[in-house]
Design an enzyme around this catalytic site. Structure first.
Site, PDB file in Angstrom:
ATOM      1  N   CYS A 155       0.828  -1.208   0.000  1.00  0.00           N
ATOM      2  CA  CYS A 155       0.000   0.000   0.000  1.00  0.00           C
ATOM      3  C   CYS A 155       0.871   1.270   0.000  1.00  0.00           C
ATOM      4  O   CYS A 155       0.668   2.166  -0.829  1.00  0.00           O
ATOM      5  CB  CYS A 155      -0.955  -0.021   1.196  1.00  0.00           C
ATOM      6  SG  CYS A 155      -0.184  -0.532   2.754  1.00  0.00           S
TER       7      CYS A 155
HETATM    8  N1  LIG Z   1      -4.539  -4.271   5.246  1.00  0.00           N
HETATM    9  C1  LIG Z   1      -3.974  -3.601   4.221  1.00  0.00           C
HETATM   10  O1  LIG Z   1      -4.171  -2.381   4.067  1.00  0.00           O
HETATM   11  C2  LIG Z   1      -3.095  -4.325   3.224  1.00  0.00           C
HETATM   12  C3  LIG Z   1      -2.685  -3.623   2.094  1.00  0.00           C
HETATM   13  C4  LIG Z   1      -1.891  -4.272   1.137  1.00  0.00           C
HETATM   14  C5  LIG Z   1      -1.510  -5.597   1.336  1.00  0.00           C
HETATM   15  N2  LIG Z   1      -1.902  -6.242   2.468  1.00  0.00           N
HETATM   16  C6  LIG Z   1      -1.472  -7.658   2.614  1.00  0.00           C
HETATM   17  O2  LIG Z   1      -2.588  -8.488   2.304  1.00  0.00           O
HETATM   18  C7  LIG Z   1      -2.551  -9.679   3.099  1.00  0.00           C
HETATM   19  C8  LIG Z   1      -3.844  -9.766   3.898  1.00  0.00           C
HETATM   20  O3  LIG Z   1      -3.918  -8.604   4.740  1.00  0.00           O
HETATM   21  P1  LIG Z   1      -5.195  -8.248   5.612  1.00  0.00           P
HETATM   22  O4  LIG Z   1      -4.930  -6.930   6.206  1.00  0.00           O
HETATM   23  O5  LIG Z   1      -6.427  -8.484   4.826  1.00  0.00           O
HETATM   24  O6  LIG Z   1      -5.056  -9.401   6.749  1.00  0.00           O
HETATM   25  P2  LIG Z   1      -6.134  -9.929   7.780  1.00  0.00           P
HETATM   26  O7  LIG Z   1      -7.252  -8.959   7.905  1.00  0.00           O
HETATM   27  O8  LIG Z   1      -5.362 -10.308   8.992  1.00  0.00           O
HETATM   28  O9  LIG Z   1      -6.663 -11.284   7.063  1.00  0.00           O
HETATM   29  C9  LIG Z   1      -5.823 -12.422   6.893  1.00  0.00           C
HETATM   30  C10 LIG Z   1      -6.599 -13.527   6.217  1.00  0.00           C
HETATM   31  O10 LIG Z   1      -5.746 -14.669   6.044  1.00  0.00           O
HETATM   32  C11 LIG Z   1      -6.417 -15.834   6.508  1.00  0.00           C
HETATM   33  N3  LIG Z   1      -5.410 -16.770   7.013  1.00  0.00           N
HETATM   34  C12 LIG Z   1      -4.515 -16.554   8.004  1.00  0.00           C
HETATM   35  N4  LIG Z   1      -3.743 -17.651   8.169  1.00  0.00           N
HETATM   36  C13 LIG Z   1      -4.177 -18.555   7.264  1.00  0.00           C
HETATM   37  C14 LIG Z   1      -3.788 -19.882   6.932  1.00  0.00           C
HETATM   38  N5  LIG Z   1      -2.789 -20.475   7.571  1.00  0.00           N
HETATM   39  N6  LIG Z   1      -4.443 -20.517   5.932  1.00  0.00           N
HETATM   40  C15 LIG Z   1      -5.457 -19.901   5.267  1.00  0.00           C
HETATM   41  N7  LIG Z   1      -5.885 -18.654   5.541  1.00  0.00           N
HETATM   42  C16 LIG Z   1      -5.245 -18.007   6.530  1.00  0.00           C
HETATM   43  C17 LIG Z   1      -7.335 -15.358   7.587  1.00  0.00           C
HETATM   44  O11 LIG Z   1      -8.385 -16.305   7.732  1.00  0.00           O
HETATM   45  P3  LIG Z   1      -9.003 -16.663   9.198  1.00  0.00           P
HETATM   46  O12 LIG Z   1      -9.467 -15.362   9.778  1.00  0.00           O
HETATM   47  O13 LIG Z   1     -10.120 -17.584   8.889  1.00  0.00           O
HETATM   48  O14 LIG Z   1      -7.881 -17.306   9.953  1.00  0.00           O
HETATM   49  C18 LIG Z   1      -7.805 -14.014   6.989  1.00  0.00           C
HETATM   50  O15 LIG Z   1      -8.851 -14.290   6.078  1.00  0.00           O
HETATM   51  C19 LIG Z   1      -1.292  -9.567   3.991  1.00  0.00           C
HETATM   52  O16 LIG Z   1      -0.238 -10.270   3.402  1.00  0.00           O
HETATM   53  C20 LIG Z   1      -1.027  -8.064   4.006  1.00  0.00           C
HETATM   54  O17 LIG Z   1       0.345  -7.765   4.210  1.00  0.00           O
HETATM   55  C21 LIG Z   1      -2.688  -5.648   3.411  1.00  0.00           C
END
Ligand SMILES: NC(=O)c1ccc[n+]([C@@H]2O[C@H](COP(=O)([O-])OP(=O)(O)OC[C@H]3O[C@@H](n4cnc5c(N)ncnc54)[C@H](OP(=O)(O)O)[C@@H]3O)[C@@H](O)[C@H]2O)c1
Length: 345
Positions: free
Chosen positions: A151
């Site tokens: 981001c």
């Molecule tokens: N937030 C941002 O602004 C942003 C921006 C750009 C990129 N990102 C990247 O995008 C990715 C997701 O970010 P987020 O903020 O959406 O994270 P988040 O809200 O913490 O969501 C993580 C997701 O991954 C799933 N997960 C975790 N461990 C898992 C496993 N072992 N097997 C399968 N599913 C699993 C979780 O499912 P459960 O809840 O069911 O465990 C949840 O759906 C990260 O790599 C982050 O660095 C985030």
């Protein structure tokens, strides 16, 4: 027209949920797998009450082969280490992947110091295409694995990249001072993301050691045609969404020239709005949309260009850009599913 069948893995999270929201309005794609980890089996409407079109669907945890039977494409909104293993397996099973994590953005040697793990499969780092469409457009179309940018890097590279490419800024000594809303930390609560800890605060964190530093430097080095280092200081601000990256660099040109270069570079890009000289972006004006704003002012007193980029971290900074990449990979209109205006105020 048959729809592109898309799996969203990590769909309980903030970026995965945002991907579902945007895909609900996509004219040529349908979500065929709503994947999750611990939440598998749960009802989508219980986690995402706003996602009415998906309310009665269930989160699933499926083996790669089962995902491949149901989808041509996958958006991975997973933790970095989880993506590092899952993305290659999906591509080998015939699914084209856009990975939202940082697992395929850097070279192998950068993973231990910046991400804290050895990359499990470095050969894939050479095959992945960095998914900043405004820079990599044609390469994205042919890719099986796209590394969706971070981001902060998205905001910085759209703002500074064209000016470095045009040789209008001194590449030494640049400073990036960036602010992010709290959703940038994901859905899992932490002490620092609690309302009581965040309300009324602006908190700098990981100054000089944030993992987006090497990604920003790689993108700026490519733009400048020479190695560039930056001082990158992110901050958390008490808003839900939005990133503003304010960058400082010694300038070789006046504000009008810099603004004209930004306008010319971004004129062909449907999601980047280059502002007139002296106007700086506001993340509020791009909230909920895939738009980025970029702008430049010059402090003539010190000879400094103030160059800024604003995006919604969950849309152009994550799920929206991932869908933009998906569109390019599958020959769909670049703006499909993404052509709605921002939410304001
Ligand atoms: N937030 C941002 O602004 C942003 C921006 C750009 C990129 N990102 C990247 O995008 C990715 C997701 O970010 P987020 O903020 O959406 O994270 P988040 O809200 O913490 O969501 C993580 C997701 O991954 C799933 N997960 C975790 N461990 C898992 C496993 N072992 N097997 C399968 N599913 C699993 C979780 O499912 P459960 O809840 O069911 O465990 C949840 O759906 C990260 O790599 C982050 O660095 C985030």
């Amino acid at each position: 027209m048959t729809s592109l069948r898309v799996a969203v893995l990590g769909a309980t999270g903030y970026t995965g949920g945002e991907a579902l929201r945007l895909l609900a309005g996509h004219p040529a794609a349908e979500v065929t797998v709503v994947g999750a980890g611990r939440t598998a089996g749960g009802r989508v409407g219980d986690t995402h009450p706003h996602l009415v079109p998906f309310a009665d669907r269930r989160f699933e945890s499926l083996p790669v082969e089962a995902v491949a039977e149901r989808a041509e494409a996958a958006l991975l909104a997973l933790p970095h280490e989880e993506s590092a293993g899952t993305a290659p397996a999906l591509v080998e099973a015939g699914v084209r992947v856009v990975d939202l994590s940082g697992a395929f953005r850097l070279e192998a040697s950068a993973y231990p110091p910046w991400y804290g793990f050895e990359h499990p499969d470095p050969t894939w780092l050479g095959k992945a295409v960095y998914g900043l469409p405004e820079v990599m457009g044609e390469q994205i179309a042919g890719a099986d694995l796209v590394a969706n940018p971070g981001c902060y890097p998205t905001a910085v590279l759209l703002a500074l990249g064209p000016l470095l490419s045009a040789g209008l800024l001194e590449p030494e000594g640049m400073v990036v001072d960036a602010k992010s809303g709290i959703s940038g930390a994901g859905r899992v609560p932490a002490e620092t993301t609690q309302y009581a800890a965040s309300e009324g605060s602006i908190r700098p964190y990981q100054a000089g050691v944030h993992r987006h530093t090497p990604e920003i430097e790689a993108g700026l080095s490519a733009a400048a045609g020479a190695p560039v280092t930056v001082t990158f200081v992110p901050h958390v601000v008490p808003t839900t969404r939005g990133i503003l990256a304010t960058c400082y660099a010694r300038t070789r040109a006046a504000a009008d020239t810099l603004a004209a270069a930004l306008a010319e570079a971004h004129d062909p890009h449907p999601f980047v709005r280059a502002l007139p000289a002296g106007e700086l972006p506001d993340p509020k004006r791009v909230a909920g949309s895939n738009l980025a704003e970029v702008g430049v002012a010059v402090d003539g007193h010190s000879g400094t260009a103030v160059v800024a980029g604003a995006v919604d971290n969950l849309v152009k900074g994550a799920a929206g850009q991932a869908i933009q990449n998906l569109n390019l990979m599958f020959g769909l209109p670049e703006t499909a599913g993404l052509d709605h205006p921002p939410v304001y105020p």
